[in-house]
Design a protein around this motif. Sequence first.
Motif, mmCIF file in Angstrom:
data_model
loop_
_atom_site.group_PDB
_atom_site.id
_atom_site.type_symbol
_atom_site.label_atom_id
_atom_site.label_comp_id
_atom_site.label_asym_id
_atom_site.label_seq_id
_atom_site.Cartn_x
_atom_site.Cartn_y
_atom_site.Cartn_z
ATOM 1 N N VAL A 76 -5.418 5.652 10.016
ATOM 2 C CA VAL A 76 -4.800 6.780 9.518
ATOM 3 C C VAL A 76 -4.591 6.397 8.129
ATOM 4 O O VAL A 76 -4.538 5.217 7.417
ATOM 5 C CB VAL A 76 -3.226 6.512 9.814
ATOM 6 C CG1 VAL A 76 -2.587 5.131 9.584
ATOM 7 C CG2 VAL A 76 -2.288 7.715 9.381
ATOM 8 N N SER A 77 -4.580 7.547 7.204
ATOM 9 C CA SER A 77 -4.734 7.621 5.740
ATOM 10 C C SER A 77 -3.472 8.387 5.089
ATOM 11 O O SER A 77 -3.437 9.487 5.574
ATOM 12 C CB SER A 77 -6.014 8.216 5.333
ATOM 13 O OG SER A 77 -6.078 8.350 3.872
ATOM 14 N N VAL A 78 -2.498 7.660 4.350
ATOM 15 C CA VAL A 78 -1.533 8.397 3.788
ATOM 16 C C VAL A 78 -1.962 8.899 2.484
ATOM 17 O O VAL A 78 -1.314 9.487 1.901
ATOM 18 C CB VAL A 78 -0.161 7.294 3.789
ATOM 19 C CG1 VAL A 78 0.052 6.935 5.124
ATOM 20 C CG2 VAL A 78 -0.497 6.165 3.020
ATOM 21 N N VAL A 79 -3.187 8.722 2.193
ATOM 22 C CA VAL A 79 -3.569 9.261 0.695
ATOM 23 C C VAL A 79 -3.931 10.915 0.923
ATOM 24 O O VAL A 79 -4.924 11.107 1.618
ATOM 25 C CB VAL A 79 -4.834 8.365 0.563
ATOM 26 C CG1 VAL A 79 -5.386 8.866 -0.949
ATOM 27 C CG2 VAL A 79 -4.708 6.901 0.172
ATOM 28 N N PHE A 153 -4.189 3.330 2.252
ATOM 29 C CA PHE A 153 -3.200 3.874 1.027
ATOM 30 C C PHE A 153 -3.584 3.598 -0.121
ATOM 31 O O PHE A 153 -4.690 2.675 -0.514
ATOM 32 C CB PHE A 153 -1.922 3.227 1.629
ATOM 33 C CG PHE A 153 -2.088 1.814 1.425
ATOM 34 C CD1 PHE A 153 -1.636 1.079 0.221
ATOM 35 C CD2 PHE A 153 -2.367 1.013 2.546
ATOM 36 C CE1 PHE A 153 -1.671 -0.160 0.147
ATOM 37 C CE2 PHE A 153 -2.392 -0.528 2.391
ATOM 38 C CZ PHE A 153 -1.985 -1.111 1.271
ATOM 39 N N GLN A 154 -2.938 4.085 -1.217
ATOM 40 C CA GLN A 154 -3.140 3.830 -2.717
ATOM 41 C C GLN A 154 -1.995 2.922 -3.024
ATOM 42 O O GLN A 154 -0.788 2.799 -2.864
ATOM 43 C CB GLN A 154 -2.936 5.089 -3.550
ATOM 44 C CG GLN A 154 -3.379 4.789 -4.976
ATOM 45 C CD GLN A 154 -3.202 6.051 -5.824
ATOM 46 O OE1 GLN A 154 -2.473 6.698 -5.781
ATOM 47 N NE2 GLN A 154 -4.010 6.270 -6.762
ATOM 48 N N VAL A 155 -2.491 1.786 -3.995
ATOM 49 C CA VAL A 155 -1.593 0.549 -4.227
ATOM 50 C C VAL A 155 -0.651 1.341 -5.357
ATOM 51 O O VAL A 155 -1.219 1.844 -6.346
ATOM 52 C CB VAL A 155 -2.546 -0.701 -4.625
ATOM 53 C CG1 VAL A 155 -1.339 -1.606 -5.354
ATOM 54 C CG2 VAL A 155 -3.283 -1.111 -3.661
ATOM 55 N N SER A 156 0.604 1.303 -5.221
ATOM 56 C CA SER A 156 1.557 1.658 -6.116
ATOM 57 C C SER A 156 2.072 0.739 -7.128
ATOM 58 O O SER A 156 2.514 0.922 -8.047
ATOM 59 C CB SER A 156 2.695 2.570 -5.244
ATOM 60 O OG SER A 156 3.362 1.354 -4.568
ATOM 61 N N ALA A 157 1.963 -0.639 -6.528
ATOM 62 C CA ALA A 157 2.628 -1.872 -7.476
ATOM 63 C C ALA A 157 2.066 -3.152 -6.824
ATOM 64 O O ALA A 157 1.788 -3.112 -5.767
ATOM 65 C CB ALA A 157 4.148 -1.885 -7.406
ATOM 66 N N VAL A 158 1.705 -3.991 -7.992
ATOM 67 C CA VAL A 158 1.210 -5.257 -7.838
ATOM 68 C C VAL A 158 2.162 -6.172 -8.485
ATOM 69 O O VAL A 158 2.401 -6.113 -9.329
ATOM 70 C CB VAL A 158 -0.186 -5.519 -8.094
ATOM 71 C CG1 VAL A 158 -0.815 -6.829 -7.887
ATOM 72 C CG2 VAL A 158 -1.044 -4.408 -7.512
ATOM 73 N N GLY A 159 2.135 -7.335 -7.520
ATOM 74 C CA GLY A 159 2.996 -8.563 -8.149
ATOM 75 C C GLY A 159 2.399 -9.804 -7.764
ATOM 76 O O GLY A 159 1.173 -9.884 -7.139
ATOM 77 N N ASN A 160 3.078 -10.871 -7.858
ATOM 78 C CA ASN A 160 2.615 -12.291 -7.384
ATOM 79 C C ASN A 160 2.498 -12.469 -5.880
ATOM 80 O O ASN A 160 3.800 -12.579 -5.306
ATOM 81 C CB ASN A 160 3.521 -13.282 -8.190
ATOM 82 C CG ASN A 160 3.142 -14.843 -7.717
ATOM 83 O OD1 ASN A 160 1.803 -14.781 -7.712
ATOM 84 N ND2 ASN A 160 3.688 -15.670 -7.787
ATOM 85 N N ALA A 166 4.303 2.514 -1.841
ATOM 86 C CA ALA A 166 5.359 3.569 -1.745
ATOM 87 C C ALA A 166 4.838 4.841 -2.000
ATOM 88 O O ALA A 166 3.512 5.203 -2.277
ATOM 89 C CB ALA A 166 6.227 3.047 -3.185
ATOM 90 N N ALA A 167 5.625 5.874 -1.570
ATOM 91 C CA ALA A 167 5.139 7.211 -1.667
ATOM 92 C C ALA A 167 5.122 7.998 -2.915
ATOM 93 O O ALA A 167 5.951 8.676 -3.382
ATOM 94 C CB ALA A 167 6.229 8.005 -0.649
ATOM 95 N N VAL A 168 4.155 7.382 -3.959
ATOM 96 C CA VAL A 168 4.103 7.848 -5.293
ATOM 97 C C VAL A 168 2.354 7.965 -5.493
ATOM 98 O O VAL A 168 1.842 7.517 -4.398
ATOM 99 C CB VAL A 168 4.559 6.935 -6.269
ATOM 100 C CG1 VAL A 168 6.137 6.823 -6.087
ATOM 101 C CG2 VAL A 168 4.043 5.619 -6.120
ATOM 102 N N GLY A 169 2.055 8.619 -6.548
ATOM 103 C CA GLY A 169 0.855 8.786 -6.653
ATOM 104 C C GLY A 169 -0.024 9.767 -5.452
ATOM 105 O O GLY A 169 0.630 10.860 -5.312
ATOM 106 N N LEU A 170 -1.011 9.070 -4.951
ATOM 107 C CA LEU A 170 -1.755 9.693 -4.090
ATOM 108 C C LEU A 170 -1.153 9.592 -2.717
ATOM 109 O O LEU A 170 -1.315 10.519 -1.691
ATOM 110 C CB LEU A 170 -3.190 9.395 -3.909
ATOM 111 C CG LEU A 170 -3.930 9.675 -5.222
ATOM 112 C CD1 LEU A 170 -5.617 9.304 -4.947
ATOM 113 C CD2 LEU A 170 -4.019 11.279 -5.604
ATOM 114 N N ASN A 171 -0.358 8.817 -2.547
ATOM 115 C CA ASN A 171 0.461 8.359 -1.188
ATOM 116 C C ASN A 171 1.517 9.639 -0.858
ATOM 117 O O ASN A 171 2.671 9.622 -1.497
ATOM 118 C CB ASN A 171 1.105 7.176 -1.030
ATOM 119 C CG ASN A 171 0.224 5.782 -1.316
ATOM 120 O OD1 ASN A 171 -0.925 5.998 -0.850
ATOM 121 N ND2 ASN A 171 0.603 4.863 -1.597
ATOM 122 N N CYS A 172 1.322 10.316 0.336
ATOM 123 C CA CYS A 172 2.278 11.303 0.670
ATOM 124 C C CYS A 172 3.536 10.643 1.216
ATOM 125 O O CYS A 172 4.329 11.239 1.711
ATOM 126 C CB CYS A 172 1.574 12.398 1.601
ATOM 127 S SG CYS A 172 1.004 11.640 3.168
#
Length: 222
Positions: A76-79, A153-160, A166-172
């Motif tokens: 499945v792709s949410v992009v 999916f598209q990575v919306s945020a990255v941390g340690n 999250a449903a932002v950018g290309l993610n529906c």
Amino acid sequence: MRLQRGVTLTELLIALMLGLLLLGGVLGVYLSNQTTARTTEDLSNLQNRIRLAFQVMSYDLRSAGFLGCNNSERVVSVVQIAGANPVWLNWQGGLMGTAADAANNESIRLMYAAGRSSSVVTHVPPRLNLNQQSELSVGDLGVVCDDTLTSIFQVSAVGNNWLEHAAVGLNCSADLGFNNPFLCNVPRTRLYPVDAMMMRFETVRWFACEPCEVDAKPQLVI
């Protein structure tokens, strides 16, 4: 006193003519050798380029369809892109041929998971906590999988040691679950278990062009 005779004009002209003929033959052989050497060098360079291209292409072909887990039929792709249906979102097993375009160039598109893998420690949507720092950056495409499902999916945020989808950018949607037919606005909550695999998603397009430039290189098209 001894008489000294020089050469006659006729003898001099004959000698010059013979010398010119000999020089012309030598120059002809030299120029022929130069042309042969250039042709051989160009052919060798072309063979090296072809060999390198096939080495790179063979890696992509061997990788096509790889998603890290044994679940190639459930992907499945949410992009999503509003108003468009880009071919790189159409999985189809990771290998897709394209008919000749306006420039008469045929191509194949290869898709696969690549790069260093990370293991999921916990999944609390939209955050995936990992066992190590991911090599992905914000905006990259990621793929997470277990034995029953793969989600792109598209990575919306990255941390340690974590990243988010999250449903932002290309993610529906932030829901990574599966449904058929796929409807992004239908809830599909999916929690990936411990030891699910996280990797980078690659999409590569190879062209078969006629005619091709000598320096033509494979193109990565997204």
